[in-house]
Design an enzyme around this catalytic site. Structure first.
Site, mmCIF file in Angstrom:
data_model
loop_
_atom_site.group_PDB
_atom_site.id
_atom_site.type_symbol
_atom_site.label_atom_id
_atom_site.label_comp_id
_atom_site.label_asym_id
_atom_site.label_seq_id
_atom_site.Cartn_x
_atom_site.Cartn_y
_atom_site.Cartn_z
ATOM 1 N N ASP A 144 -13.464 -11.107 12.753
ATOM 2 C CA ASP A 144 -12.532 -10.577 12.177
ATOM 3 C C ASP A 144 -12.769 -9.058 11.859
ATOM 4 O O ASP A 144 -12.427 -8.513 10.559
ATOM 5 C CB ASP A 144 -12.366 -11.176 10.626
ATOM 6 C CG ASP A 144 -11.198 -10.562 9.994
ATOM 7 O OD1 ASP A 144 -10.022 -10.126 10.445
ATOM 8 O OD2 ASP A 144 -10.925 -10.750 8.604
ATOM 9 N N TRP A 190 -9.701 -1.700 3.946
ATOM 10 C CA TRP A 190 -8.473 -0.891 3.855
ATOM 11 C C TRP A 190 -8.501 0.275 2.752
ATOM 12 O O TRP A 190 -7.730 1.208 2.840
ATOM 13 C CB TRP A 190 -7.284 -1.664 3.498
ATOM 14 C CG TRP A 190 -7.521 -2.239 2.367
ATOM 15 C CD1 TRP A 190 -7.599 -3.579 1.731
ATOM 16 C CD2 TRP A 190 -6.875 -1.350 1.018
ATOM 17 N NE1 TRP A 190 -7.543 -3.751 0.494
ATOM 18 C CE2 TRP A 190 -7.095 -2.585 -0.128
ATOM 19 C CE3 TRP A 190 -6.514 -0.435 0.662
ATOM 20 C CZ2 TRP A 190 -6.855 -2.287 -1.575
ATOM 21 C CZ3 TRP A 190 -5.980 0.102 -0.768
ATOM 22 C CH2 TRP A 190 -6.486 -1.077 -2.010
ATOM 23 N N ASN A 197 -7.592 -8.203 14.116
ATOM 24 C CA ASN A 197 -8.457 -9.389 14.754
ATOM 25 C C ASN A 197 -7.523 -10.428 15.439
ATOM 26 O O ASN A 197 -6.249 -10.204 15.620
ATOM 27 C CB ASN A 197 -9.023 -10.126 13.551
ATOM 28 C CG ASN A 197 -7.918 -10.641 12.540
ATOM 29 O OD1 ASN A 197 -7.559 -10.055 11.712
ATOM 30 N ND2 ASN A 197 -7.572 -11.731 12.771
ATOM 31 N N ALA A 251 -2.324 -12.188 11.405
ATOM 32 C CA ALA A 251 -3.162 -12.607 12.526
ATOM 33 C C ALA A 251 -4.122 -13.850 11.930
ATOM 34 O O ALA A 251 -4.825 -14.306 12.627
ATOM 35 C CB ALA A 251 -3.822 -11.399 12.954
ATOM 36 N N GLU A 252 -4.349 -14.030 10.626
ATOM 37 C CA GLU A 252 -4.899 -15.253 10.070
ATOM 38 C C GLU A 252 -4.068 -16.473 10.465
ATOM 39 O O GLU A 252 -4.763 -17.603 10.360
ATOM 40 C CB GLU A 252 -5.297 -15.017 8.576
ATOM 41 C CG GLU A 252 -6.423 -14.259 8.132
ATOM 42 C CD GLU A 252 -6.233 -12.648 8.533
ATOM 43 O OE1 GLU A 252 -7.183 -12.174 9.037
ATOM 44 O OE2 GLU A 252 -5.135 -12.224 8.151
ATOM 45 N N HIS A 257 -7.730 -19.313 -4.642
ATOM 46 C CA HIS A 257 -8.417 -19.492 -5.735
ATOM 47 C C HIS A 257 -9.844 -19.208 -5.564
ATOM 48 O O HIS A 257 -10.621 -19.162 -6.577
ATOM 49 C CB HIS A 257 -8.043 -20.832 -6.578
ATOM 50 C CG HIS A 257 -6.858 -21.227 -6.949
ATOM 51 N ND1 HIS A 257 -6.595 -20.535 -8.342
ATOM 52 C CD2 HIS A 257 -5.680 -21.810 -6.627
ATOM 53 C CE1 HIS A 257 -5.447 -20.908 -8.532
ATOM 54 N NE2 HIS A 257 -4.731 -21.565 -7.602
ATOM 55 N N ARG A 303 0.692 -1.232 0.028
ATOM 56 C CA ARG A 303 0.168 0.045 -0.053
ATOM 57 C C ARG A 303 0.692 1.264 -0.002
ATOM 58 O O ARG A 303 0.317 2.482 0.363
ATOM 59 C CB ARG A 303 -0.980 0.127 1.274
ATOM 60 C CG ARG A 303 -2.282 -0.914 1.041
ATOM 61 C CD ARG A 303 -3.161 -0.951 2.023
ATOM 62 N NE ARG A 303 -2.916 -1.497 3.073
ATOM 63 C CZ ARG A 303 -2.850 -3.049 3.157
ATOM 64 N NH1 ARG A 303 -3.372 -3.817 2.235
ATOM 65 N NH2 ARG A 303 -2.424 -3.447 4.337
#
Length: 738
Positions: free
Chosen positions: A332, A420, A287, A210-211, A643, A149
């Site tokens: 989340d 975002w 999250n 954090a995932e 995907h 970004r």
């Protein structure tokens, strides 16, 4: 006398030669020119940058990050005369999210894979390019694409965070590396996609992850040397160890269980804003890890400082205050979305405010000096609360935490009412412009899935999310006619009055994932959308006054700046990001392009390539139903993160059901041997067996056959649910997938 004349003439010629050399040295775009103009970007220059400044020196234009320029050379009366000055293709076919920075006609921008470009605005050409050096296999550690970004500028250097967790300082004149530091833990699943910020001689950078398994933190580095100055952790560590900050000792009282073994989450992956007057940095925290509080903190608790805005002292990173938008987050619902600072009159009193529209669907106005909650209202439809209390705390409805063994469709989804994508505040109109989303998401609590389990969606690559992975779980739908239907994903450009806390106007958009916003003193709002158009709208009414075909969906925000007395608007275009992996309007992915406009621009647009024919494969499978169901389980665990749902659409990543026969016949080489690693497809040889790959292929082929035959989506989902149930009860047992 003659000698004196000759000497005087020679001296004059020497002076003329010297000054000619000086002029040549400062040719716009030359190394010397770049060193001069970028070298002058110091703390004072950044602090004194205003909406009227000609350059765009920091991420949100000014330290207030309002993304508003006072320039009115382009306005409502003449915007119809806006034309293309130049368009620069950079070749990438993955998402471009970065905000460019511009100083005296020298632009610094990022593309996918952490690549940095220095661009001459006057010529529309690349001066230098930094490749980034990110290993391809890092793609399995990312939730949302190989994106970046933006950069920061300071004292002749360009700073970029890379996907593999490095902070790199580049020479602004030639792109050579000044220094680089590994800001995250080596061989971890942390990543960096956000833009660094400069504050008080320091480079401030956060990270994502954090995932997966992460303990969030934000770090300040000396801008000249790269030495670490301070680090603030957003969640407490092991209580048996000494806490790094008293604020973390206080936070630990809001956690239960053994969260620290998985890190807790709370990564600072986007919003970092600095107020030089208050010497305060505001960070947006993400999250938890696991998403589901019932898993990471089984006896409840608010889990500070997840999903919070936290104020820090710029000098030492010490805690000042916090405001938690989503206590005990299980959805989340990050608070990492853009933060805007503004001084506004509220109830007759001038207030130093902070504004944010985080994922949870509420727009917040806070006092940025104290963190006091001023006001908050829902800016999109939401069904997880009945409102906010007097302190801004959400009042949750029964069933919001989805702990009853059913799949609950909750709005907003994990994509958020706003993600975002940059919003903008115009002091001229008094409105905030929000690129919003409308989507519900399936959430499911599975007590059998704990920390680090590979059984859930994306679990095979380390994911700890709460999206329902089993189609046969009983669903709970929202009967409200305002609720988005499952599978529906639309957008809306909202003009929001932050004082009255209400929508003034809104433009419905048929696809979500639309670009960020720029507002201007010319009474205009600029945005690129997911349908491949850039619009200039009347900031007061939303009426489209000008549009331009940009060939592909845009997710980045436009910027505006002045070069040699002319106002320019630049929009980076490159489809991708979270939703861009699976959704797109066009079946042709065009190369990433930087479009730059000015009044009277007459440049020829780049060629719009003809659509490609995407057809479902005609290959079939004779695999038994339980193997197809098992293949779907594996697909959800290892493939769906990139995907997405095959057979539906396909975005920046190909729809596998529309692969060529050659690709489908080469699954072993592609998946287990890394044959397409150079194109970003990682090697899963250490995670999957040949039998696993055959079952994944069977699922893909069944999907293609079903849709090719005209099978209705509901019938397809029902059949797949039955096959998945067979797989989970009596099918292949190579892996425990229940």
């Amino acid at each position: 006398m003659k000698n004196q004349i000759i000497y005087a003439l020679a001296l004059s010629l020497a002076f003329i030669f010297f000054y000619q050399c000086q002029d040549a040295a400062l040719v716009k775009g030359s190394v010397e020119h770049i060193r001069t103009v970028t070298g002058g970007i110091d703390d004072a220059a950044l602090a004194n940058t205003t909406a009227s400044s000609e350059d765009w020196l920091t991420h949100g234009k000014t330290y207030q990050e309002q993304r508003y320029v006072a320039h009115d050379q382009v306005n409502k009366d003449n915007v119809k005369d806006l034309g293309l000055a130049w368009a620069l293709e950079v070749g990438s076919k993955r998402g471009i999210e970065g905000t460019p920075l511009v100083v005296d006609g020298i632009m610094y921008a990022t593309g996918s894979w952490s690549v940095v470009y220095a661009i001459d605005v006057r010529k529309g050409s690349i001066i230098w390019k930094y490749e980034g050096g990110v290993p391809v296999e890092k793609v399995t550690d990312l939730c949302c694409g190989v994106v970046n970004r933006g950069v920061a500028l300071y004292k002749g250097a360009v700073y970029v965070g890379t996907l593999d967790g490095r902070l790199v300082s580049l020479d602004a004149a030639d792109g050579s590396v000044n220094w680089e530091v590994q800001t995250t833990f080596k061989d971890s699943k942390y990543s960096i996609t956000g833009a660094p910020r400069i504050a008080d001689g320091k480079v401030i950078i956060g990270n994502g992850g954090a995932e997966f398994s992460a303990r969030g933190f934000v770090t300040a580095y000396d801008a000249d040397t790269g030495e670490q100055v301070w680090r603030f952790y957003t969640v407490p560590g092991d209580p048996s160890d000494e806490f790094e900050d008293p604020a973390l000792e206080a936070a630990a009282k809001t956690w239960t269980g053994e969260w620290w073994k998985q890190g807790g989450g709370g990564t600072v992956w986007d919003a970092i804003v600095y107020d030089p007057e208050l010497k305060t940095i505001y960070i947006g925290v993400g999250n938890g890890t696991h998403w589901d509080r019932q898993i990471r903190s089984p006896e409840g608790g608010d889990n500070l400082y997840l999903s919070s805005i936290v104020a820090l002292n710029v000098e030492d990173g010490s805690y000042k205050w916090h405001f938690q938008t989503t206590p005990g987050d299980s959805w989340d619902y990050t608070a990492t979305q853009p933060i805007i600072l503004a001084d506004m009159t509220i109830d007759g009193k001038r207030r130093k405010t902070l504004m944010q529209a985080p994922k949870n669907g509420y727009f917040y106005v806070l006092d940025r000096t104290t963190g006091e909650f001023i006001s908050g209202e829902a800016y999109v439809y939401q069904n997880w609360t009945s409102g906010l209390d007097e302190n801004g705390r959400p009042i949750e409805i029964e069933g919001a935490r989805y702990t009853d063994g059913k799949t609950h469709w909750i709005t907003p989804s994990s994509t958020g009412g706003h993600n975002w994508h940059s919003m903008s505040y115009s002091p001229q109109s008094g409105l905030v412009y929000i690129p919003a989303n409308n989507e519900s998401g399936p959430y499911y609590h599975n007590p059998a899935i704990g920390f680090g389990s590979d059984k859930g969606i994306a679990g095979g690559i380390g994911g700890n999310v709460s999206m329902a992975g089993k189609l046969y779980f009983p669903p709970v739908f929202d009967p409200n006619p305002k609720a988005p239907l499952p599978g529906m994903f639309t957008g809306k450009l909202i003009a929001w009055d932050p004082v009255a806390q209400k929508e003034v106007w809104g433009i419905d958009q048929p696809i979500g994932n639309n670009g960020g916003i720029l507002s201007t003193g010319g009474g205009l709002v600029f945005q690129g959308d997911g349908q491949g158009m850039m619009h200039a709208r009347d900031a007061s009414t939303g009426e489209s006054l000008w549009s331009f075909d940009i060939r592909a969906g845009a997710i980045a925000a436009p910027i505006s700046y002045i070069v040699d007395g002319e106002q320019y608007i630049t929009l980076p275009v490159g489809w991708g990001g979270t939703k861009g992996l699976s959704h797109k309007v066009f079946n042709r992915i065009h190369p990433g392009t930087f479009y730059t406009f000015k009044l009277g621009g007459t440049a020829t647009p780049p060629e719009k390539l003809p659509a490609v024919t995407e057809t479902l494969t005609t290959m079939t499978t004779k695999a038994p139903p339980e193997n197809i169901g098992y293949g779907f389980d594996l697909y959800a665990r290892y493939c769906i993160g990139c995907h997405m749902n095959t057979g539906v659409m396909g975005g920046a990543i190909p729809d596998l059901a529309k692969s060529s026969d050659g690709t489908l016949s080469s699954y072993k080489q592609i998946v287990l041997e890394g044959a397409l690693a150079s194109q970003g497809m990682p090697n899963f040889g250490d995670m999957l067996s040949e039998e696993d790959v055959e079952d994944i292929k069977s699922h893909v082929l069944y999907t293609a056959e079903a849709f090719r035959s005209g099978m209705a989506p509901l019938e397809y989902a029902t059949n797949l649910a039955k096959m998945q149930y067979l797989a989970d009860t009596k099918g292949p047992k190579r892996k425990d997938i229940r």
